[in-house]
Design a protein around this motif. Structure first.
Motif, PDB file in Angstrom:
ATOM      1  N   ALA A 308       0.837  -1.211   0.000  1.00 33.27           N
ATOM      2  CA  ALA A 308       0.000   0.000   0.000  1.00 33.27           C
ATOM      3  C   ALA A 308       0.870   1.259   0.000  1.00 33.27           C
ATOM      4  CB  ALA A 308      -0.930  -0.008   1.212  1.00 33.27           C
ATOM      5  N   VAL A 309       1.978   1.208   0.740  1.00 32.63           N
ATOM      6  CA  VAL A 309       2.914   2.330   0.714  1.00 32.63           C
ATOM      7  C   VAL A 309       3.514   2.475  -0.688  1.00 32.63           C
ATOM      8  CG1 VAL A 309       5.110   3.200   1.615  1.00 32.63           C
ATOM      9  CG2 VAL A 309       3.428   2.188   3.175  1.00 32.63           C
ATOM     10  N   GLU A 310       3.903   1.363  -1.290  1.00 31.75           N
ATOM     11  CA  GLU A 310       4.474   1.388  -2.641  1.00 31.75           C
ATOM     12  C   GLU A 310       3.489   1.987  -3.642  1.00 31.75           C
ATOM     13  OE1 GLU A 310       7.222   0.910  -5.611  1.00 31.75           O
ATOM     14  OE2 GLU A 310       7.585   0.400  -3.517  1.00 31.75           O
ATOM     15  N   ALA A 311       2.208   1.679  -3.484  1.00 33.92           N
ATOM     16  CA  ALA A 311       1.186   2.171  -4.411  1.00 33.92           C
ATOM     17  C   ALA A 311       0.778   3.613  -4.134  1.00 33.92           C
ATOM     18  CB  ALA A 311      -0.047   1.268  -4.332  1.00 33.92           C
ATOM     19  N   GLY A 312       1.287   4.209  -3.043  1.00 28.22           N
ATOM     20  CA  GLY A 312       0.949   5.580  -2.715  1.00 28.22           C
ATOM     21  C   GLY A 312      -0.392   5.739  -2.031  1.00 28.22           C
ATOM     22  N   ILE A 313      -0.976   4.642  -1.588  1.00 27.50           N
ATOM     23  CA  ILE A 313      -2.269   4.696  -0.894  1.00 27.50           C
ATOM     24  C   ILE A 313      -2.092   5.290   0.496  1.00 27.50           C
ATOM     25  CG2 ILE A 313      -4.156   3.283   0.006  1.00 27.50           C
ATOM     26  CD1 ILE A 313      -3.535   1.301  -2.305  1.00 27.50           C
ATOM     27  N   VAL A 314      -1.020   4.923   1.165  1.00 25.18           N
ATOM     28  CA  VAL A 314      -0.672   5.465   2.478  1.00 25.18           C
ATOM     29  C   VAL A 314       0.842   5.618   2.531  1.00 25.18           C
ATOM     30  CG1 VAL A 314      -2.631   4.440   3.709  1.00 25.18           C
ATOM     31  CG2 VAL A 314      -0.494   3.152   3.497  1.00 25.18           C
ATOM     32  N   THR A 315       1.318   6.270   3.577  1.00 16.53           N
ATOM     33  CA  THR A 315       2.736   6.222   3.940  1.00 16.53           C
ATOM     34  C   THR A 315       2.807   5.575   5.324  1.00 16.53           C
ATOM     35  OG1 THR A 315       2.874   8.311   5.156  1.00 16.53           O
ATOM     36  CG2 THR A 315       3.069   8.413   2.733  1.00 16.53           C
ATOM     37  N   TYR A 316       4.016   5.289   5.767  1.00 18.48           N
ATOM     38  CA  TYR A 316       4.137   4.697   7.108  1.00 18.48           C
ATOM     39  C   TYR A 316       3.812   5.708   8.205  1.00 18.48           C
ATOM     40  CZ  TYR A 316       5.993   0.230   5.507  1.00 18.48           C
ATOM     41  OH  TYR A 316       6.130  -1.011   4.935  1.00 18.48           O
ATOM     42  N   GLU A 317       3.717   6.983   7.840  1.00 21.34           N
ATOM     43  CA  GLU A 317       3.370   8.002   8.845  1.00 21.34           C
ATOM     44  C   GLU A 317       1.924   8.449   8.739  1.00 21.34           C
ATOM     45  OE1 GLU A 317       5.609   8.243  11.095  1.00 21.34           O
ATOM     46  OE2 GLU A 317       6.889   7.004   9.814  1.00 21.34           O
ATOM     47  N   THR A 318       1.160   7.868   7.795  1.00 16.18           N
ATOM     48  CA  THR A 318      -0.265   8.166   7.701  1.00 16.18           C
ATOM     49  C   THR A 318      -0.973   7.716   8.977  1.00 16.18           C
ATOM     50  OG1 THR A 318      -0.261   7.902   5.299  1.00 16.18           O
ATOM     51  CG2 THR A 318      -2.389   7.710   6.405  1.00 16.18           C
ATOM     52  N   LYS A 319      -1.825   8.591   9.521  1.00 15.21           N
ATOM     53  CA  LYS A 319      -2.553   8.251  10.751  1.00 15.21           C
ATOM     54  C   LYS A 319      -3.930   7.670  10.422  1.00 15.21           C
ATOM     55  CE  LYS A 319      -0.305  11.451  13.941  1.00 15.21           C
ATOM     56  NZ  LYS A 319      -0.507  12.528  14.952  1.00 15.21           N
ATOM     57  N   ILE A 320      -4.255   6.600  11.135  1.00 14.46           N
ATOM     58  CA  ILE A 320      -5.529   5.905  10.930  1.00 14.46           C
ATOM     59  C   ILE A 320      -6.198   5.738  12.288  1.00 14.46           C
ATOM     60  CG2 ILE A 320      -6.593   3.701  10.268  1.00 14.46           C
ATOM     61  CD1 ILE A 320      -4.455   3.427   8.126  1.00 14.46           C
ATOM     62  N   PHE A 321      -7.486   6.064  12.345  1.00 14.44           N
ATOM     63  CA  PHE A 321      -8.230   5.923  13.600  1.00 14.44           C
ATOM     64  C   PHE A 321      -8.632   4.461  13.780  1.00 14.44           C
ATOM     65  CE2 PHE A 321     -12.286   6.303  16.096  1.00 14.44           C
ATOM     66  CZ  PHE A 321     -11.656   6.645  17.283  1.00 14.44           C
ATOM     67  N   CYS A 322      -8.243   3.894  14.908  1.00 16.02           N
ATOM     68  CA  CYS A 322      -8.454   2.462  15.143  1.00 16.02           C
ATOM     69  C   CYS A 322      -9.641   2.175  16.042  1.00 16.02           C
ATOM     70  CB  CYS A 322      -7.170   1.839  15.699  1.00 16.02           C
ATOM     71  SG  CYS A 322      -5.826   1.844  14.479  1.00 16.02           S
ATOM     72  N   GLU A 323     -10.542   3.078  16.118  1.00 10.22           N
ATOM     73  CA  GLU A 323     -11.883   2.866  16.671  1.00 10.22           C
ATOM     74  C   GLU A 323     -11.885   2.394  18.118  1.00 10.22           C
ATOM     75  OE1 GLU A 323     -14.473   3.704  14.909  1.00 10.22           O
ATOM     76  OE2 GLU A 323     -13.477   3.977  12.962  1.00 10.22           O
ATOM     77  N   ASN A 324     -10.798   2.701  18.842  1.00  9.76           N
ATOM     78  CA  ASN A 324     -10.699   2.311  20.253  1.00  9.76           C
ATOM     79  C   ASN A 324     -10.912   0.812  20.483  1.00  9.76           C
ATOM     80  OD1 ASN A 324     -10.189   4.985  21.222  1.00  9.76           O
ATOM     81  ND2 ASN A 324     -12.364   5.438  20.833  1.00  9.76           N
ATOM     82  N   GLY A 325     -10.536   0.013  19.484  1.00 10.67           N
ATOM     83  CA  GLY A 325     -10.492  -1.433  19.686  1.00 10.67           C
ATOM     84  C   GLY A 325     -11.581  -2.247  19.036  1.00 10.67           C
ATOM     85  N   THR A 326     -12.657  -1.632  18.536  1.00  7.96           N
ATOM     86  CA  THR A 326     -13.741  -2.380  17.893  1.00  7.96           C
ATOM     87  C   THR A 326     -14.236  -1.617  16.677  1.00  7.96           C
ATOM     88  OG1 THR A 326     -14.457  -3.309  20.011  1.00  7.96           O
ATOM     89  CG2 THR A 326     -16.012  -3.431  18.178  1.00  7.96           C
TER      90      THR A 326
END
Length: 580
Positions: A308-326
């Motif tokens: 996904a990083v290679e394809a430019g979809i995200v970088t390793y520093e892109t922040k993603i909300f992980c929904e507090n576990g669920t």
């Protein structure tokens, strides 16, 4: 006068009788030569000559040990008892078989059947690999029709070391037998027997070989593997310890040079001794590292993240909300982080702390079509072409069978099944600069004169990521060991990288309750990886089941011993050796 006439008549009669005898002998000689000469000549030749099989030596299998090679499959000569049926007196055959049966430990009727089935043969084998004492006893019988010669017997001096790679030779005339290198390279290892005719004495002992009628044997080729004995021993010891401590059903592991694709260690536990393979269970004779696919779980996360990083979809520093576990998704069910309540995470930290939700969202950004391309481009669901028999392709379903449930789950290692070999080669591509390589077990093939007749070469299957993304990925995986789920794999003297994985085991009605495969895949050092090691432990029952517990410590042990063996300079910064 009368007496002289009688005497002359007697002399004439004797002379006439003598002439008649000579004539009769001449006629008999003519008839013998004309009618039976060929048969009698053949009989005389068979009585004066003996055909002796001169067996060629099968090739050996060797592994590396420092700068030398260690034999793990070789052939040594062993006595063989044979009979020449054409010289066995019919009226003495039962007695001969009775005596031989007592020496060879066989039934007399069994030996008699073997002899009578081939009455025109000059060489019928009665028993192979007999002991020296049995050979002496057979010779002591002083039977004209029975003899002892030597053949080559397969031996495995390293016992169980490298057993599932070496395998065992196919049984003569029996289909679907044999395993490992012994099976794959059976034609190269096989020798061609020679033959020698020899003049014999009255009791059929060879006295003079007929060199002009001799066919020389041809020895088999020798196979040299990339396997390194000290690394192989370390891996086998680690697998056995993991199975014992965690009461697992089995474990397997692979160590590979990520720059070349050379397999330097491969093992399964429990294992078997090739010298006594028939007493081992089929499961223990199986090379599980290439034949048994399983859901990889979280060890697959770096593959999809890097792509996904290679394809430019995200970088390793892109922040993603992980929904507090669920994370509950429409038409895609629920994904959790198994008790962890992560909020915002970078993609880097999503890998470091192994967040399923982070990877699920990356999957949704990527889409099924591209996820499928990522999986197959890294070699999942495809045979690698390794030079060992029985490789399984694993399972990556056809794209039209994917659905909205697949999208978030494939990126964290569900809905696909891979072999350990596929995983270790895909992971090697992540850290070697981005090239998926073909795995290789055989280094070179030598002829009987130790001349190289074939040399393995590094083969690039395809480039999967760029060198830049590969370097970033190594940095992320190093963080997994330093501050994430892989801390149990951290070494004191060398830097390392890796990823944990804990996968549920699929059953006929969904996932089996309480059944897991715990894995860890890692390598060292971070700057220029020398080796990558994967260990997977199937269905551990005691002292944990997470990959961080049942696999990571054992990978660490293997990596440390590999670093010492390969003389890799310690690269952990001074002052960090004792920090935990």
């Amino acid at each position: 006068m009368h007496k002289q006439g009688i005497k002359a008549w007697k002399h004439s009669l004797v002379f006439i009788l003598l002439i008649l005898c000579i004539g009769g002998l001449a006629v008999r000689h003519y008839l013998l030569v004309r009618k039976d000469g060929q048969m009698l000549g053949e009989l005389a030749r068979r009585q004066q000559q003996m055909t002796i099989i001169d067996p060629g030596r099968p090739g050996g299998i060797f592994i590396a040990s420092g700068r030398s090679c260690t034999p793990i499959a070789i052939s040594r000569q062993a006595p063989l008892c044979f009979v020449d049926p054409s010289l066995a007196p019919a009226d003495q055959l039962d007695e001969i078989c009775r005596k031989l049966g007592g020496i060879l430990g066989k039934e007399a009727h069994e030996l008699r059947g073997a002899i009578t089935r081939r009455p025109n043969s000059r060489f019928v084998v009665l028993a192979k690999q007999i002991s020296g004492e049995q050979a002496k006893a057979v010779k002591a019988l002083n039977l004209q029709c029975v003899g002892v010669v030597h053949e080559w017997r397969r031996e495995y001096p390293a016992n169980e070391l490298c057993a599932t790679v070496v395998g065992f030779p196919p049984a003569p005339g029996v289909a679907n037998t044999g395993a490992g290198i012994e099976l794959t390279y059976k034609d190269l290892l096989a020798a061609k027997d020679g033959m020698m005719l020899s003049l014999t004495d009255a009791i059929r002992r060879p006295v003079e070989p007929l060199d002009d009628r001799r066919v020389l044997p041809e020895d088999g080729s020798n196979i040299v593997l990339y396997i390194d004995a000290p690394v192989q021993e370390a891996l086998e010891k680690a697998l056995a310890a993991a199975v014992e401590k965690h009461q697992a059903q089995w474990a397997n592991g692979i160590v590979v040079d990520p720059k070349t694709g050379a397999i330097v260690a491969m093992a399964s536990a429990p294992s078997f001794n090739p010298a006594d393979y028939s007493s081992a269970t089929p499961a223990n004779r199986t090379n599980r590292a290439i034949t048994v696919p399983y859901e990889p779980g979280s060890v697959a996360k770096p593959i999809f993240a890097a792509a996904a990083v290679e394809a430019g979809i995200v970088t390793y520093e892109t922040k993603i909300f992980c929904e507090n576990g669920t994370y509950v998704m429409p038409r895609a069910g629920r994904v959790s982080d198994h008790g962890e309540a992560h909020g915002w995470l970078t993609v880097r930290d999503g890998i470091v702390f192994s967040s399923n939700i982070c990877m699920a969202k990356i999957g949704q950004m990527t889409g099924n079509e591209r996820l499928y391309e990522i999986a197959t481009s890294f070699g999942l669901g495809r045979k690698s072409g390794i030079d060992l028999p029985g490789e399984d392709a694993g399972i990556v379903r056809d794209l039209h069978k994917w659905n909205t449930y697949s999208t978030p789950r494939v990126p964290f290692g569900q809905e696909v099944s891979t072999t350990s070999l596929q995983l270790v080669m895909a992971f090697s591509a992540l850290v070697n600069g981005g090239e998926l390589l073909q795995p290789r077990v055989v280094n070179r093939v030598l002829d009987s004169q130790q001349r190289v007749v074939w040399q393995s070469e590094r083969t690039v299957v395809r480039r999967v990521i760029s060198e830049g993304v590969s370097a970033q990925t190594r940095s992320v995986l190093a963080d997994v060991v330093e501050r994430g789920t892989g801390k149990m794999a951290r070494m004191n003297r060398w830097t390392s990288f890796g990823k944990t994985g804990t996968a549920q085991v699929p059953g006929p009605r969904g996932y089996e309750p309480g059944a897991y495969t715990g894995s860890f895949i890692g390598g060292s050092p971070v700057g220029e990886p020398r080796v990558v090691c994967l260990i997977s432990v199937f269905k551990p029952k005691r002292a944990g089941y997470y990959g961080s517990t049942v696999a990571a410590p054992y990978v660490k042990d293997v990596l440390e011993q590999a670093m010492v063996y390969y003389n890799v300079p310690p690269d952990r910064p001074e002052g960090q050796e004792r920090r935990r």
